[in-house]
Design an enzyme around this catalytic site. Structure first.
Site, PDB file in Angstrom:
ATOM      1  N   LEU A 199      26.254  73.184  18.185  1.00 22.69           N
ATOM      2  CA  LEU A 199      25.110  72.769  19.013  1.00 22.69           C
ATOM      3  C   LEU A 199      24.067  72.041  18.173  1.00 22.69           C
ATOM      4  CD1 LEU A 199      24.583  75.843  21.376  1.00 22.69           C
ATOM      5  CD2 LEU A 199      26.063  73.871  21.657  1.00 22.69           C
TER       6      LEU A 199
ATOM      7  N   GLU B 247      22.219  72.015  26.090  1.00 22.25           N
ATOM      8  CA  GLU B 247      22.039  72.113  24.630  1.00 22.25           C
ATOM      9  C   GLU B 247      20.842  72.984  24.266  1.00 22.25           C
ATOM     10  OE1 GLU B 247      23.940  71.340  22.390  1.00 22.25           O
ATOM     11  OE2 GLU B 247      25.308  69.894  23.282  1.00 22.25           O
ATOM     12  N   GLY B 248      20.589  73.990  25.092  1.00 22.32           N
ATOM     13  CA  GLY B 248      19.436  74.861  24.886  1.00 22.32           C
ATOM     14  C   GLY B 248      18.283  74.337  25.715  1.00 22.32           C
TER      15      GLY B 248
HETATM   16  P1  TGC Z   1      21.232  85.168  16.930  1.00 22.80           P
HETATM   17  O1  TGC Z   1      21.406  86.639  16.793  1.00 22.80           O
HETATM   18  O2  TGC Z   1      19.950  84.518  16.584  1.00 22.80           O
HETATM   19  O3  TGC Z   1      22.382  84.412  16.082  1.00 22.80           O
HETATM   20  C1  TGC Z   1      23.751  84.770  16.175  1.00 22.80           C
HETATM   21  C2  TGC Z   1      24.444  84.155  14.975  1.00 22.80           C
HETATM   22  O4  TGC Z   1      24.341  82.728  15.035  1.00 22.80           O
HETATM   23  C3  TGC Z   1      23.565  82.246  13.917  1.00 22.80           C
HETATM   24  N1  TGC Z   1      22.724  81.162  14.453  1.00 22.80           N
HETATM   25  C4  TGC Z   1      22.959  79.876  14.194  1.00 22.80           C
HETATM   26  N2  TGC Z   1      23.887  79.285  13.435  1.00 22.80           N
HETATM   27  C5  TGC Z   1      23.879  77.951  13.377  1.00 22.80           C
HETATM   28  N3  TGC Z   1      22.990  77.212  14.060  1.00 22.80           N
HETATM   29  C6  TGC Z   1      22.052  77.764  14.853  1.00 22.80           C
HETATM   30  N4  TGC Z   1      21.208  76.997  15.530  1.00 22.80           N
HETATM   31  C7  TGC Z   1      22.014  79.152  14.951  1.00 22.80           C
HETATM   32  N5  TGC Z   1      21.237  80.033  15.641  1.00 22.80           N
HETATM   33  C8  TGC Z   1      21.687  81.268  15.325  1.00 22.80           C
HETATM   34  C9  TGC Z   1      22.799  83.426  13.404  1.00 22.80           C
HETATM   35  O5  TGC Z   1      22.471  83.268  12.061  1.00 22.80           O
HETATM   36  C10 TGC Z   1      23.812  84.525  13.645  1.00 22.80           C
HETATM   37  O6  TGC Z   1      24.828  84.383  12.659  1.00 22.80           O
HETATM   38  P2  TGC Z   1      25.648  85.663  12.072  1.00 22.80           P
HETATM   39  O7  TGC Z   1      26.670  85.056  11.190  1.00 22.80           O
HETATM   40  O8  TGC Z   1      24.617  86.480  11.349  1.00 22.80           O
HETATM   41  O9  TGC Z   1      26.220  86.382  13.237  1.00 22.80           O
HETATM   42  O10 TGC Z   1      21.664  84.746  18.400  1.00 22.80           O
HETATM   43  P3  TGC Z   1      21.062  85.210  19.794  1.00 22.80           P
HETATM   44  O11 TGC Z   1      22.196  85.834  20.555  1.00 22.80           O
HETATM   45  O12 TGC Z   1      19.797  85.977  19.637  1.00 22.80           O
HETATM   46  O13 TGC Z   1      20.736  83.789  20.494  1.00 22.80           O
HETATM   47  C11 TGC Z   1      19.850  82.903  19.907  1.00 22.80           C
HETATM   48  C12 TGC Z   1      19.668  81.645  20.790  1.00 22.80           C
HETATM   49  C13 TGC Z   1      19.037  81.998  22.110  1.00 22.80           C
HETATM   50  C14 TGC Z   1      18.755  80.699  20.039  1.00 22.80           C
HETATM   51  C15 TGC Z   1      20.994  80.926  21.017  1.00 22.80           C
HETATM   52  O14 TGC Z   1      21.920  81.741  21.531  1.00 22.80           O
HETATM   53  C16 TGC Z   1      20.881  79.659  21.792  1.00 22.80           C
HETATM   54  O15 TGC Z   1      20.772  78.602  21.169  1.00 22.80           O
HETATM   55  N6  TGC Z   1      20.948  79.639  23.184  1.00 22.80           N
HETATM   56  C17 TGC Z   1      21.064  78.392  23.936  1.00 22.80           C
HETATM   57  C18 TGC Z   1      22.520  78.155  24.295  1.00 22.80           C
HETATM   58  C19 TGC Z   1      22.858  76.713  24.332  1.00 22.80           C
HETATM   59  O16 TGC Z   1      22.222  75.852  23.754  1.00 22.80           O
HETATM   60  N7  TGC Z   1      23.963  76.386  24.973  1.00 22.80           N
HETATM   61  C20 TGC Z   1      24.438  75.046  25.007  1.00 22.80           C
HETATM   62  C21 TGC Z   1      25.852  75.009  25.541  1.00 22.80           C
HETATM   63  S1  TGC Z   1      26.727  73.505  25.136  1.00 22.80           S
HETATM   64  C22 TGC Z   1      25.949  72.348  26.058  1.00 22.80           C
HETATM   65  O17 TGC Z   1      24.982  72.526  26.702  1.00 22.80           O
HETATM   66  C23 TGC Z   1      26.572  71.007  25.993  1.00 22.80           C
HETATM   67  S2  TGC Z   1      25.779  69.795  26.921  1.00 22.80           S
HETATM   68  C24 TGC Z   1      26.726  68.537  26.389  1.00 22.80           C
HETATM   69  C25 TGC Z   1      26.365  67.213  26.856  1.00 22.80           C
HETATM   70  O18 TGC Z   1      26.825  66.845  27.970  1.00 22.80           O
HETATM   71  O19 TGC Z   1      25.708  66.453  26.092  1.00 22.80           O
HETATM   72  P1  FAD Z   2      19.701  80.371  32.232  1.00 23.77           P
HETATM   73  O1  FAD Z   2      20.123  80.763  30.899  1.00 23.77           O
HETATM   74  O2  FAD Z   2      20.119  81.218  33.401  1.00 23.77           O
HETATM   75  O3  FAD Z   2      18.184  80.057  32.299  1.00 23.77           O
HETATM   76  C1  FAD Z   2      17.436  79.946  33.520  1.00 23.77           C
HETATM   77  C2  FAD Z   2      15.971  79.730  33.155  1.00 23.77           C
HETATM   78  O4  FAD Z   2      15.477  80.874  32.448  1.00 23.77           O
HETATM   79  C3  FAD Z   2      15.754  78.531  32.228  1.00 23.77           C
HETATM   80  O5  FAD Z   2      14.559  77.869  32.527  1.00 23.77           O
HETATM   81  C4  FAD Z   2      15.623  79.189  30.861  1.00 23.77           C
HETATM   82  O6  FAD Z   2      14.917  78.410  29.926  1.00 23.77           O
HETATM   83  C5  FAD Z   2      14.855  80.444  31.252  1.00 23.77           C
HETATM   84  N1  FAD Z   2      14.952  81.473  30.218  1.00 23.77           N
HETATM   85  C6  FAD Z   2      16.072  82.012  29.685  1.00 23.77           C
HETATM   86  N2  FAD Z   2      15.751  82.896  28.717  1.00 23.77           N
HETATM   87  C7  FAD Z   2      14.400  82.923  28.650  1.00 23.77           C
HETATM   88  C8  FAD Z   2      13.452  83.611  27.858  1.00 23.77           C
HETATM   89  N3  FAD Z   2      13.838  84.460  26.903  1.00 23.77           N
HETATM   90  N4  FAD Z   2      12.137  83.386  28.074  1.00 23.77           N
HETATM   91  C9  FAD Z   2      11.719  82.500  29.032  1.00 23.77           C
HETATM   92  N5  FAD Z   2      12.564  81.802  29.807  1.00 23.77           N
HETATM   93  C10 FAD Z   2      13.883  82.006  29.613  1.00 23.77           C
HETATM   94  N6  FAD Z   2      27.561  74.100  28.501  1.00 23.77           N
HETATM   95  C11 FAD Z   2      28.658  74.083  27.691  1.00 23.77           C
HETATM   96  O7  FAD Z   2      29.045  75.080  27.118  1.00 23.77           O
HETATM   97  N7  FAD Z   2      29.351  72.917  27.507  1.00 23.77           N
HETATM   98  C12 FAD Z   2      29.011  71.753  28.101  1.00 23.77           C
HETATM   99  O8  FAD Z   2      29.669  70.727  27.892  1.00 23.77           O
HETATM  100  C13 FAD Z   2      27.872  71.752  28.982  1.00 23.77           C
HETATM  101  N8  FAD Z   2      27.525  70.628  29.647  1.00 23.77           N
HETATM  102  C14 FAD Z   2      26.521  70.691  30.592  1.00 23.77           C
HETATM  103  C15 FAD Z   2      26.271  69.578  31.404  1.00 23.77           C
HETATM  104  C16 FAD Z   2      25.288  69.646  32.388  1.00 23.77           C
HETATM  105  C17 FAD Z   2      25.072  68.473  33.294  1.00 23.77           C
HETATM  106  C18 FAD Z   2      24.503  70.814  32.525  1.00 23.77           C
HETATM  107  C19 FAD Z   2      23.420  70.883  33.565  1.00 23.77           C
HETATM  108  C20 FAD Z   2      24.743  71.904  31.730  1.00 23.77           C
HETATM  109  C21 FAD Z   2      25.756  71.864  30.754  1.00 23.77           C
HETATM  110  N9  FAD Z   2      26.074  72.990  29.977  1.00 23.77           N
HETATM  111  C22 FAD Z   2      27.161  72.976  29.144  1.00 23.77           C
HETATM  112  C23 FAD Z   2      25.380  74.250  30.228  1.00 23.77           C
HETATM  113  C24 FAD Z   2      23.981  74.339  29.609  1.00 23.77           C
HETATM  114  O9  FAD Z   2      24.050  74.466  28.224  1.00 23.77           O
HETATM  115  C25 FAD Z   2      23.272  75.525  30.260  1.00 23.77           C
HETATM  116  O10 FAD Z   2      22.984  75.164  31.603  1.00 23.77           O
HETATM  117  C26 FAD Z   2      22.010  75.912  29.525  1.00 23.77           C
HETATM  118  O11 FAD Z   2      22.307  76.438  28.251  1.00 23.77           O
HETATM  119  C27 FAD Z   2      21.157  76.923  30.329  1.00 23.77           C
HETATM  120  O12 FAD Z   2      21.913  77.967  30.799  1.00 23.77           O
HETATM  121  P2  FAD Z   2      21.821  78.414  32.361  1.00 23.77           P
HETATM  122  O13 FAD Z   2      21.999  77.190  33.168  1.00 23.77           O
HETATM  123  O14 FAD Z   2      22.737  79.542  32.553  1.00 23.77           O
HETATM  124  O15 FAD Z   2      20.324  78.865  32.546  1.00 23.77           O
END
Ligand code: TGC
Ligand code: FAD
Length: 397
Positions: free
Chosen positions: A251, A375-376
């Site tokens: 990510l 992407e978060g």
């Molecule tokens: P936490 O306990 O903080 O960490 C778990 C383990 O991960 C390590 N870590 C990282 N490593 C590399 N890069 C980072 N940014 C890292 N952040 C944490 C950490 O050191 C630990 O490692 P280890 O070896 O000690 O186990 O994790 P947490 O469960 O409290 O969660 C932290 C949080 C909320 C920041 C994280 O889970 C998060 O980033 N949530 C957002 C999820 C997200 O971004 N999903 C995206 C899905 S993919 C997507 O959206 C694709 S869109 C594609 C497109 O169309 O462009």
């Molecule tokens: P939730 O996690 O249910 O969040 C709902 C709301 O609560 C948000 O506003 C959030 O910010 C808020 N919230 C959550 N926690 C807290 C907190 N602690 N304090 C305050 N507010 C909080 N994922 C993949 O894995 N691969 C992909 O290729 C991918 N592509 C995507 C493409 C599109 C078009 C979209 C829309 C999403 C895609 N995603 C993908 C998923 C995307 O990463 C998630 O939608 C995103 O991480 C948020 O998760 P959620 O939708 O479940 O929202």
């Protein structure tokens, strides 16, 4: 030295702070090549793709021909371009449409990076060269219906069965899912263990239905991944990653691309608004002559120049090895929020025309709602930065 005054050439509204001068020749060449491609092959068509909710497969082929897939990775026949060059390519792609940048982000920064960083030598040799040429398309399955911001609560799991793994679960919102030849699927393999698997299209029990009715990122394929007792060989597991660190490290790469990409969407909206303001006559004058319009344009230029400098600075940090995930979070939250403000303001400059696909503005505006979330989310990155500033993690404990 004094600020230069007196007779000067007019300032370039498209590069107000002369940021171009901070780029080297190779960076400019890559930027210009992608810009030309986007102007000629994406901009004339993308409104129609958006309206129809499609991303033509040939576009993926064209992106591959430009060498954009995994362009910032090294070895295995990959270009090894600098982070700044990759970022600039993202800016130009997203000036076309966020969906086009997404296609490149997911292929290079998520699917290829996962294999490149955490895969075995055999996996790298098997997949990376063919992913670079676009012969193999990848997707990245982390998010689930009930686990988005908190991926550590994922339910998808994999269990051993002899030499094989059996994977079950559902992934949600997966870019490129339906068109992908391989999916990187993240699954729980033990209480504290999360591992990545390369799941090939056509494997029994695996399907990737497309998600419809989106009003954002319509020129992009978004899918569910359904895994019903999917059997894969042990060689399908990425051996290097065993915790959430695995997917989160990928990510960082894709979020970095968004820091640059958002600037492109904002720039496209600014350019549309600037052009329009000069030719739209209201109360017998072009609206560009009104101070309220000039204020909007000045605020847009401020945001775009600020965001470009942040992106370039983070790019230089990535290239010299000092970039940290928290820096990327700051860049993503600031640049995406700023781009949304620019697009909304540009929309008002275009008046009624601002709501049609004849102009790029509302399309970018709608796309950025996805970019704000994927992407978060903005909130997640705010809390990452807040935690880094205060030393108090906001998520748990
Ligand atoms: P936490 O306990 O903080 O960490 C778990 C383990 O991960 C390590 N870590 C990282 N490593 C590399 N890069 C980072 N940014 C890292 N952040 C944490 C950490 O050191 C630990 O490692 P280890 O070896 O000690 O186990 O994790 P947490 O469960 O409290 O969660 C932290 C949080 C909320 C920041 C994280 O889970 C998060 O980033 N949530 C957002 C999820 C997200 O971004 N999903 C995206 C899905 S993919 C997507 O959206 C694709 S869109 C594609 C497109 O169309 O462009
Ligand atoms: P939730 O996690 O249910 O969040 C709902 C709301 O609560 C948000 O506003 C959030 O910010 C808020 N919230 C959550 N926690 C807290 C907190 N602690 N304090 C305050 N507010 C909080 N994922 C993949 O894995 N691969 C992909 O290729 C991918 N592509 C995507 C493409 C599109 C078009 C979209 C829309 C999403 C895609 N995603 C993908 C998923 C995307 O990463 C998630 O939608 C995103 O991480 C948020 O998760 P959620 O939708 O479940 O929202």
């Amino acid at each position: 030295m004094a600020v230069t005054t007196g007779a000067q050439p007019a300032l370039d509204p498209h590069d107000f702070l002369a940021i171009d001068a901070l780029l080297d020749d190779e960076e400019k060449a890559i930027r210009d090549t992608v810009r030309q491609f986007v102007r000629e092959q994406i901009v004339p068509e993308v409104g129609d793709w958006f309206e129809r909710g499609v991303l033509p497969r040939e576009v993926i082929g064209e992106l591959a021909k430009l060498g954009l897939f995994g362009m910032h990775l090294e070895g295995y026949g990959l270009p090894g371009a600098s982070a700044v060059s990759y970022g600039l390519a993202c800016t130009e792609l997203e000036a076309g449409d966020s969906g086009i940048r997404s296609a490149v982000s997911v292929q290079g920064s998520l699917a290829m990076f996962a294999i490149w960083r955490w895969g075995s030598e055999e996996q790298k040799e098997q997949w990376l060269p063919r992913m670079h040429t676009g012969e193999v398309i990848g997707c990245f399955g982390l998010t689930e219906p009930d686990a988005g911001s908190d991926p550590g609560t994922m339910r998808t799991h994999a269990r051993r069965d002899g030499d094989d793994w059996i994977i079950s679960g559902t992934k949600m919102w997966i870019t490129n899912g339906t068109i992908a030849d391989i999916a990187i699927v993240w699954a729980r393999t033990g209480e504290d263990e999360i591992r990545g698997f390369v799941v090939e299209k056509g494997t029994p029990g695996f399907s990737a239905p497309e998600i419809h009715k989106k009003l954002s990122l319509r020129a992009s394929v978004t899918s569910e991944l359904v895994l019903d007792e999917v059997r894969v060989p042990s060689e399908a597991m990425l051996p290097g990653a065993s915790t959430l660190r695995g997917p989160l490290s990928c990510l960082n790469e894709a979020r970095f691309g968004i820091v640059f990409g958002a600037v492109g969407a904002a720039r496209a909206c600014f350019e549309a608004a600037l052009d329009y303001s000069k030719s739209r006559i209201v109360f017998e004058k072009p609206i560009s002559a009104y101070q309220l319009t000039q204020q909007k344009l000045a605020e847009m230029a401020l945001e775009i120049n600020r965001a470009s400098l942040v992106a370039l600075h983070l790019g230089r940090m990535k290239d010299n090895g000092t970039l940290r995930p928290e820096h990327v979070s700051l860049g993503k939250m600031g640049n995406v929020r700023g781009a949304i403000e620019v697009c909304r303001s540009a929309r008002t400059v275009l008046g009624g025309n601002g709501i049609t696909l004849e102009y790029p503005v509302i399309r970018h505006m709608n796309n950025l709602e996805s970019v704000l979330t994927y992407e978060g989310t903005h909130e997640v990155h705010t809390l990452v930065v807040g935690g880094a500033l205060t030393g108090t993690p906001a998520f748990r404990g």
